[in-house]
Design an enzyme around this catalytic site. Structure first.
Site, PDB file in Angstrom:
ATOM      1  N   ARG A  83       1.903   2.807  -2.445  1.00 36.74           N
ATOM      2  CA  ARG A  83       1.273   3.635  -3.484  1.00 36.74           C
ATOM      3  C   ARG A  83      -0.141   3.085  -3.656  1.00 36.74           C
ATOM      4  NH1 ARG A  83       5.054   6.815  -3.706  1.00 36.74           N
ATOM      5  NH2 ARG A  83       6.517   7.141  -5.405  1.00 36.74           N
TER       6      ARG A  83
ATOM      7  N   LYS B  16      -3.142  -8.802  -6.759  1.00 33.27           N
ATOM      8  CA  LYS B  16      -3.462  -9.909  -7.675  1.00 33.27           C
ATOM      9  C   LYS B  16      -4.670 -10.659  -7.152  1.00 33.27           C
ATOM     10  CE  LYS B  16      -1.741 -11.558 -11.516  1.00 33.27           C
ATOM     11  NZ  LYS B  16      -1.014 -10.759 -12.526  1.00 33.27           N
TER      12      LYS B  16
ATOM     13  N   HIS C 166       0.829  -1.209   0.000  1.00 33.22           N
ATOM     14  CA  HIS C 166       0.000   0.000   0.000  1.00 33.22           C
ATOM     15  C   HIS C 166       0.861   1.257   0.000  1.00 33.22           C
ATOM     16  CE1 HIS C 166      -3.048  -2.841   2.066  1.00 33.22           C
ATOM     17  NE2 HIS C 166      -3.365  -2.725   0.794  1.00 33.22           N
TER      18      HIS C 166
ATOM     19  N   ASP D 145       7.921   2.692 -13.404  1.00 33.86           N
ATOM     20  CA  ASP D 145       7.504   3.996 -12.904  1.00 33.86           C
ATOM     21  C   ASP D 145       5.991   4.221 -13.006  1.00 33.86           C
ATOM     22  OD1 ASP D 145       8.003   6.358 -11.699  1.00 33.86           O
ATOM     23  OD2 ASP D 145       8.653   7.428 -13.504  1.00 33.86           O
TER      24      ASP D 145
ATOM     25  N   LYS E 293       7.135  -4.728 -10.296  1.00 34.18           N
ATOM     26  CA  LYS E 293       6.938  -4.381 -11.713  1.00 34.18           C
ATOM     27  C   LYS E 293       6.521  -2.920 -11.871  1.00 34.18           C
ATOM     28  CE  LYS E 293       4.815  -7.699 -13.907  1.00 34.18           C
ATOM     29  NZ  LYS E 293       3.795  -8.576 -14.510  1.00 34.18           N
TER      30      LYS E 293
HETATM   31  P1  NAD Z   1      -4.163 -16.351 -21.787  1.00 33.24           P
HETATM   32  O1  NAD Z   1      -5.105 -17.137 -20.980  1.00 33.24           O
HETATM   33  O2  NAD Z   1      -4.699 -15.386 -22.783  1.00 33.24           O
HETATM   34  O3  NAD Z   1      -3.146 -17.303 -22.587  1.00 33.24           O
HETATM   35  C1  NAD Z   1      -2.360 -18.316 -22.019  1.00 33.24           C
HETATM   36  C2  NAD Z   1      -2.092 -19.351 -23.096  1.00 33.24           C
HETATM   37  O4  NAD Z   1      -1.166 -20.318 -22.605  1.00 33.24           O
HETATM   38  C3  NAD Z   1      -3.368 -20.106 -23.520  1.00 33.24           C
HETATM   39  O5  NAD Z   1      -3.460 -20.098 -24.922  1.00 33.24           O
HETATM   40  C4  NAD Z   1      -3.136 -21.508 -22.941  1.00 33.24           C
HETATM   41  O6  NAD Z   1      -3.762 -22.514 -23.691  1.00 33.24           O
HETATM   42  C5  NAD Z   1      -1.628 -21.609 -23.008  1.00 33.24           C
HETATM   43  N1  NAD Z   1      -1.071 -22.628 -22.118  1.00 33.24           N
HETATM   44  C6  NAD Z   1      -1.530 -23.062 -20.916  1.00 33.24           C
HETATM   45  N2  NAD Z   1      -0.722 -24.017 -20.413  1.00 33.24           N
HETATM   46  C7  NAD Z   1       0.264 -24.184 -21.304  1.00 33.24           C
HETATM   47  C8  NAD Z   1       1.397 -25.039 -21.370  1.00 33.24           C
HETATM   48  N3  NAD Z   1       1.691 -25.896 -20.404  1.00 33.24           N
HETATM   49  N4  NAD Z   1       2.193 -24.969 -22.467  1.00 33.24           N
HETATM   50  C9  NAD Z   1       1.921 -24.110 -23.457  1.00 33.24           C
HETATM   51  N5  NAD Z   1       0.860 -23.264 -23.457  1.00 33.24           N
HETATM   52  C10 NAD Z   1       0.043 -23.307 -22.399  1.00 33.24           C
HETATM   53  O7  NAD Z   1      -3.214 -15.637 -20.718  1.00 33.24           O
HETATM   54  P2  NAD Z   1      -2.309 -14.361 -20.950  1.00 33.24           P
HETATM   55  O8  NAD Z   1      -3.057 -13.162 -20.539  1.00 33.24           O
HETATM   56  O9  NAD Z   1      -1.693 -14.446 -22.306  1.00 33.24           O
HETATM   57  O10 NAD Z   1      -1.199 -14.590 -19.818  1.00 33.24           O
HETATM   58  C11 NAD Z   1      -0.067 -15.408 -20.048  1.00 33.24           C
HETATM   59  C12 NAD Z   1       0.988 -15.084 -19.002  1.00 33.24           C
HETATM   60  O11 NAD Z   1       1.336 -13.704 -19.092  1.00 33.24           O
HETATM   61  C13 NAD Z   1       0.572 -15.323 -17.555  1.00 33.24           C
HETATM   62  O12 NAD Z   1       1.720 -15.713 -16.824  1.00 33.24           O
HETATM   63  C14 NAD Z   1       0.140 -13.936 -17.093  1.00 33.24           C
HETATM   64  O13 NAD Z   1       0.254 -13.786 -15.690  1.00 33.24           O
HETATM   65  C15 NAD Z   1       1.166 -13.097 -17.822  1.00 33.24           C
HETATM   66  N6  NAD Z   1       0.783 -11.689 -18.009  1.00 33.24           N
HETATM   67  C16 NAD Z   1      -0.362 -11.351 -18.669  1.00 33.24           C
HETATM   68  C17 NAD Z   1      -0.677 -10.001 -18.859  1.00 33.24           C
HETATM   69  C18 NAD Z   1      -1.891  -9.560 -19.651  1.00 33.24           C
HETATM   70  O14 NAD Z   1      -2.027  -8.346 -19.896  1.00 33.24           O
HETATM   71  N7  NAD Z   1      -2.745 -10.455 -20.082  1.00 33.24           N
HETATM   72  C19 NAD Z   1       0.165  -9.018 -18.337  1.00 33.24           C
HETATM   73  C20 NAD Z   1       1.332  -9.396 -17.679  1.00 33.24           C
HETATM   74  C21 NAD Z   1       1.630 -10.739 -17.525  1.00 33.24           C
END
Ligand code: NAD
Length: 488
Positions: free
Chosen positions: A82, A122, A80, A115, A110
């Protein structure tokens, strides 16, 4: 309102953590401990930064297929220092409290590295979204939102969720609508969640932001002559052989922008198999194939490999895990042949694997920087919501008029006329998406250079970019705590 902390250890992470791997929170805490050796922050402040400030664990009933099902869910607010807190909501059967806490800590670090003036948060709902109808998912999402409202774990000045693994702008629209229903007098209510559809207060460019940010961070690295010399690679993306794990929001957009930027995508891995082609895979054609068939496997432009995750170990220049945490772990890390691992997912490399990769000379670009594009653009969306005006609305036409006058003056002075297309290109004022992408690009470029300055400023860190990112991030958070003081 005071925060309620109803902590309870969640269920084990189930099949999301590969054999022999370790809890995600252990990895995040390990990186934290490693970085503090380079910092001069009082121990008490460090203790406060490290712990998760509040966690809400809730179980609620939802009507599903004529029966009542009890759903488990969490919201963690890591810091908290920010406000508001910021971080996605994960819909996944393997979600547990440790994972949500780890992800919320990562969000704090992150935000600091790019910034963005938020604390980390989460959320997680322990379901496999594929097992529910759209109507059921809507009921679960709305009920989860009400639970957060009841305990003051959501609100534009308190805690602002966003999409994550298993959720998308559809769920964010339901959350915004539910929150607004309960907050009719809050003029900023739309700022309670980001990643919304544009028609519901979202910002243009948010859906692609994380993948675009991954591209900007990678582009900065491969254009860094010192780094490329160290890795014995040529400067630039052109011709680099790249494998992406995960073809969801982040994986698809990353692959698309990297390919447009000149990289060759030689492999894409999904949970049900991988596709590989040494000559390159057309990302848009693969996306169309998946839309038509429901899977990337069987794509005519590549060879299908049944055991998808074996492709993590294929020879390539750059490996981009963009699916889930704990994908590169103690047992498979020694087999990784990429020269760079770019963490587009959160926590795809365990801390044990990280040490193995470092020893092998593989350069790891850390998640807390690489995938920060999503939160940068979420910040812009939140700013849009609380300022109640679309970016570019006030100045686009004015800018166009000024540019046009400049063009006409140059034409008059040189006696040469520009073509209509040239005029349009030069005179065009920036619209919302241009401004969002420009702000995102600037944030990622600045963060890259800040991290590299920290890394190159202390030889003991050698080529450990993750530790440098943690050092840079924690020093900012530490400063913030010292300036804030401790109340009372
Ligand atoms: P998403 O649900 O859109 O896509 C995830 C993809 O990974 C799906 O297509 C799924 O089928 C596939 N998948 C699942 N298990 C798998 C495996 N064992 N091997 C290969 N592919 C597999 O999710 P996303 O939003 O793309 O998020 C993906 C990662 O990025 C997560 O770790 C999330 O925390 C991180 N992330 C997402 C965002 C965002 O803006 N969406 C931002 C920062 C970080």
């Amino acid at each position: 309102m005071a925060k309620v902390s109803k902590s309870k250890k969640g269920a084990s992470a189930g099949n999301a953590i590969p054999l022999g791997s370790q809890p995600f929170l252990d990895s995040v805490n390990h990186y934290f401990d490693k970085a503090v050796r380079y910092l001069n922050i009082p121990q008490g402040i460090l203790n406060q930064i490290k712990v998760c400030n509040s966690v809400y664990y809730v179980r609620f009933p939802v009507r599903v297929k004529g029966d009542v099902q009890v759903i488990e869910a969490w919201r963690a607010e890591h810091s908290h220092h920010r406000m508001p807190c910021k971080g996605g909501i994960r819909y996944d059967q393997a979600v547990n409290q440790e994972e949500v806490e780890a992800l919320s800590a990562l969000m704090t670090y992150k935000c600091s590295v790019v910034d963005v003036p938020f604390g980390g948060g989460k959320g997680g709902i322990k379901i496999n979204p594929k097992n529910y109808t759209v109507e059921e998912l809507e009921r679960i999402t709305r009920r989860y939102t009400v639970e957060l409202i009841k305990k003051n774990f959501i609100g534009p000045s308190v805690d602002v969720p966003a999409p994550d693994y298993g959720s998308s702008q559809r769920e964010m629209a339901w959350i915004a609508d539910t929150y607004q229903t309960f907050s009719k007098d809050d003029i900023n209510a739309l700022g309670c969640v980001t990643g919304k559809p544009v028609g519901q207060g979202g910002v243009r460019g948010r859906t692609a932001a994380t993948g675009r940010g991954v591209f900007f961070s990678l582009r900065e690295a491969v254009n860094d002559p010192k780094l490329m010399k160290h890795l014995k690679m040529s400067v630039g993306l052109e011709g680099k052989r790249i494998i992406v794990q995960g073809f969801g929001n982040v994986g698809y957009h990353t692959a698309k922008f990297v390919q447009e930027g000149g990289g060759t995508i030689i492999g894409i891995i999904e949970y049900d198999g991988a596709v590989v082609n040494d000559k390159g895979i057309d990302v848009e054609e693969l996306a169309a194939h998946r839309r038509n068939t429901g899977s990337i496997t069987g794509f005519h432009g590549a060879k299908t490999i049944k055991n998808g995750n074996s492709v993590l170990e294929y020879p390539c220049d750059i490996l981009i895990p963009a699916a889930l945490e704990n994908q590169i772990y103690k047992e498979n890390a020694p087999n990784i042949k990429a020269k760079m691992v770019v963490e587009a997912a959160n926590g795809p490399v365990t801390s044990v694997a990280d040490e193995i990769l470092l020893k092998k000379g593989i350069y790891v670009m850390p998640d807390m920087f690489v995938n920060a594009g999503g939160v940068v653009v979420s910040y812009f969306e939140w700013l849009k919501n609380i300022s109640h005006v679309r970016f570019g609305r006030l100045d686009k036409r004015f800018e166009e008029g000024s540019n046009l006058r400049l063009v006409e003056t140059i034409e008059r002075l040189t006696g040469k006329d520009l073509t209509l297309a040239e005029r349009k290109l030069i005179a065009r004022g920036a619209d919302e998406e241009d401004l969002v992408n420009s702000g995102l690009e600037d944030s990622m470029i600045n963060a890259y250079h800040n991290i590299m300055e920290t890394l190159r400023g202390d030889k003991r860190m050698q080529h450990d970019m993750r530790t440098a990112a943690f050092v840079h991030s924690l020093s900012r958070i530490g400063q913030s705590y010292e300036l804030l003081g401790i109340f009372p």
